[in-house]
Design a protein around this motif. Structure first.
Motif, mmCIF file in Angstrom:
data_model
loop_
_atom_site.group_PDB
_atom_site.id
_atom_site.type_symbol
_atom_site.label_atom_id
_atom_site.label_comp_id
_atom_site.label_asym_id
_atom_site.label_seq_id
_atom_site.Cartn_x
_atom_site.Cartn_y
_atom_site.Cartn_z
ATOM 1 N N UNK A 79 0.834 -1.193 0.000
ATOM 2 C CA UNK A 79 0.000 0.000 0.000
ATOM 3 C C UNK A 79 0.881 1.261 0.000
ATOM 4 N N UNK A 80 1.979 1.178 0.725
ATOM 5 C CA UNK A 80 2.925 2.291 0.750
ATOM 6 C C UNK A 80 3.468 2.570 -0.643
ATOM 7 N N UNK A 84 3.072 5.971 -2.635
ATOM 8 C CA UNK A 84 4.280 6.665 -3.078
ATOM 9 C C UNK A 84 4.177 6.979 -4.571
ATOM 10 N N UNK A 85 3.768 5.969 -5.355
ATOM 11 C CA UNK A 85 3.714 6.152 -6.811
ATOM 12 C C UNK A 85 2.710 7.240 -7.192
ATOM 13 N N UNK A 86 1.589 7.285 -6.462
ATOM 14 C CA UNK A 86 0.586 8.302 -6.772
ATOM 15 C C UNK A 86 1.016 9.695 -6.334
ATOM 16 N N UNK A 87 1.668 9.772 -5.169
ATOM 17 C CA UNK A 87 1.847 11.094 -4.548
ATOM 18 C C UNK A 87 3.265 11.640 -4.542
ATOM 19 N N UNK A 88 4.246 10.782 -4.533
ATOM 20 C CA UNK A 88 5.618 11.260 -4.359
ATOM 21 C C UNK A 88 6.424 11.154 -5.654
ATOM 22 N N UNK A 89 6.100 10.141 -6.452
ATOM 23 C CA UNK A 89 6.870 9.903 -7.678
ATOM 24 C C UNK A 89 6.939 11.117 -8.591
ATOM 25 N N UNK A 90 5.819 11.881 -8.769
ATOM 26 C CA UNK A 90 5.909 13.013 -9.692
ATOM 27 C C UNK A 90 7.105 13.923 -9.404
ATOM 28 N N UNK A 91 7.459 14.096 -8.167
ATOM 29 C CA UNK A 91 8.606 14.951 -7.836
ATOM 30 C C UNK A 91 9.871 14.136 -7.568
ATOM 31 N N UNK A 145 -2.038 6.030 9.185
ATOM 32 C CA UNK A 145 -1.609 4.729 8.655
ATOM 33 C C UNK A 145 -1.004 4.861 7.258
ATOM 34 N N UNK A 146 -1.534 5.774 6.439
ATOM 35 C CA UNK A 146 -0.971 5.974 5.095
ATOM 36 C C UNK A 146 0.479 6.454 5.191
ATOM 37 N N UNK A 147 0.716 7.383 6.112
ATOM 38 C CA UNK A 147 2.084 7.903 6.252
ATOM 39 C C UNK A 147 3.025 6.803 6.751
ATOM 40 N N UNK A 150 3.762 4.664 3.706
ATOM 41 C CA UNK A 150 4.712 5.338 2.811
ATOM 42 C C UNK A 150 6.119 5.258 3.396
ATOM 43 N N UNK A 151 6.231 5.525 4.693
ATOM 44 C CA UNK A 151 7.551 5.505 5.343
ATOM 45 C C UNK A 151 8.154 4.097 5.257
ATOM 46 N N UNK A 152 7.316 3.075 5.460
ATOM 47 C CA UNK A 152 7.805 1.697 5.380
ATOM 48 C C UNK A 152 8.285 1.360 3.980
#
Ligand code: HEC
Length: 158
Positions: A79-80, A84-91, A145-147, A150-152
Motif C-alpha cells: 500500500x505504501x 508513493x507512486x501516486x503522490x511522491x513519484x511526480x517529484x 496509517x498511510x504515512x 509510505x515511510x515503510x
C-alpha cells in the motif's frame, strides 16, 4: 549544671531520632502506587497537554513506530508503494533518486537513504514539509496509517 546540659543534649538527641523515625515512616507511606502512574498524563488535546503537534508526531515515531533497528513497524509496504507512486513519484521519481538531499561535498542521499538512516528527518518532512524547499506537508492530507505505509515503503528504496 553539667547534669542539666547532659540532659538537654539527651533530649535533643532523642528529638532528632524521633524526627528521623517520623520522616522515614512518612517516606514509607509515600511508596509509588503500582496502579497509579507516577506522572498523570494529560489527555491529548486537553488544556494540560502542552505537546505541540510536531512534538506529538515525533514522539509517536520514536516511542511507537520504530523498532530497535530503526525500521518502521506496522507498515503495509504494498500500500505504501501505491501511495508513493501516486503522490511522491511526480517529484521524487520512481526510485526516489530524482533529488539528492546532500550538500555537494557530502555522500549523495536520496529518499531511500533518508528513510533508512534518518527516519526522524524523513518523518518530520513528510508530516510537516518544508515550504522553502518546496516539500509539501502531508499531516492533514493522509491518515496516519498511510504515512506509516509510505515511510515503510520508502525504507525499501535504493
Ligand atoms: C511537489 C513536489 C513534491 C512532492 C509531491 C513530494 N515532494 Fe518531497 N520534496 C520535494 C522537494 C522539492 C524537496 C526538497 C529537495 C531538496 O531540498 O533537495 C523534498 C524533500 C523531501 C524530503 C526531505 C529529505 C531531507 O533529508 O531533507 C523527504 C523525506 C521527502 N521529500 C519525501 C517525500 C514523500 C515521501 C513524498 C510523498 C508522500 C513527497 N516527498 C512528495 C518535492 C516534493
Amino acid at each position: 549544671m553539667r547534669f542539666a546540659r547532659l540532659v538537654s543534649a539527651g533530649v535533643l538527641a532523642l528529638a532528632a531520632y524521633g524526627l528521623l523515625l517520623g520522616v522515614s515512616a512518612f517516606a514509607g507511606t509515600d511508596k509509588p502506587n503500582e496502579n497509579k502512574p507516577a506522572v498523570q498524563k494529560p489527555e491529548p488535546g486537553s488544556p494540560g497537554d502542552t505537546l505541540t503537534r510536531e512534538d506529538a508526531r515525533m514522539a509517536l515515531l520514536v516511542y511507537k513506530l520504530l523498532d530497535k533497528d530503526g525500521k518502521i513497524k506496522g507498515a503495509n509496504i504494498e500500500r505504501g508503494e501505491q501511495l508513493y507512486m501516486q503522490n511522491c513519484r511526480p517529484c521524487h521519481g520512481n526510485d526516489g533518486r530524482r533529488f539528492n538531499f546532500s550538500l555537494y561535498y557530502e555522500e549523495p542521499a536520496f529518499i531511500g537513504d533518508r528513510a533508512r538512516k534518518e527516519m526522524p528527518t524523513f518523518w518530520y518532512q513528510i508530516n510537516f514539509g518544508d515550504k522553502e524547499r518546496g516539500m509539501e506537508a502531508y499531516i492533514d492530507e493522509f491518515p496516519l496509517q498511510d504515512l506509516i505505509d509510505i515511510a515503510g515503503f520508502a525504507q525499501t528504496l535504493p
